[in-house]
Design a protein around this motif. Sequence first.
Motif: not given
Length: 335
Positions: A81-105
């Motif tokens: 059982q794995v609880y929390g992963s900063n690396r994965i949480e960073m990845a699934w926050t930053v990547i969608p934000v970047l994608i949304v930013f690109v699409l918005t622009m």
Amino acid sequence: MKSLARLAGFWWASVAIAAAQSEHPVANIFKPQATPADSVYHLSLLVLSVCATIFAIVAGLLAFTIVKFRRIANDENEPPQVYGSNRIEMAWTVIPVLIVFVLTMATARVVIAIQNKPVPKDALHVTVVGHQWWWEIRYPDLGIVTANELHVPVNTADRPAFAFLTLQSADVAHSFWVPQLAGKTDVIPNRTNTMWIDPRVTGTFLGNCAEYCGMQHANMLLRVIVQPQADFERWAAGEMTAAGSQARGRAAFLSLSCVNCHTVSGTSAAGTFGPDLSHLMGRTTLASGMIPNTAENLRAWVKDPQVIKPGNFMPNMQLNAPELDAVVSYLSSLK
Ligand code: CUA
């Protein structure tokens, strides 16, 4: 039994409407025929490819996980059982934000490019007014008023043509959409939006109101008829004849509050507060004998009745000069 008959009626009506529409190609955003539609088409390819990539990655990982980590028979052990992963949480926050930013622009760039397009001096100006549930189409420079079928000349290398559309609403929010020519543009009460088209092929293009506006929203259809320059000019000349002026005046008269007080037999005007105008030209005077019934006096009276007969109950309808000409031309035809 009654409801069954009604259902059959609805079915028949929808079949008839579909048949009437099938004479023209279905509105298709993937076959753009004007610059604004090209921009929307290219943007939609970018958005679709980004979404398809995301879908492929998510669905692929999901399928991989389902197969790889499926339950094994007789294995009662719980997986770690794995609880929390900063690396994965960073990845699934930053990547969608970047994608949304690109699409918005990318979207903002298309919107701005279409909106800021300079209007050429010789552009054809058209005012399109959304009503429940039809389109009023006016060519202010040509004095043409029509409905539901927008005529524009084709844009060719030797005869550039550019139609600049002013979009307004007479009642609720609508949306102007002719997929092969331009993206959706909202048509909003008390606000003026704009759009332009430069269609490069002749033909009839199907459009539809794209904002839910009440019971007949789905049947608020629109056709854009793109013609060679000479054909467009012939059409416009036909619309501009004296008969056209009278027809425009009649339409204006019937659409204004004139009808609340005046009757013109054979029309929807059935008011009884003011004089019956059915045979206005049969009378020698206007305003109960104050002035002779001449074209000039009639025009002055319609322009502002309060100047001629202060305090009378006919308001100044605030018509502009072309509207005034058209209404007077209509009234002058009531013999
Ligand atoms: Cu007009 Cu929907």
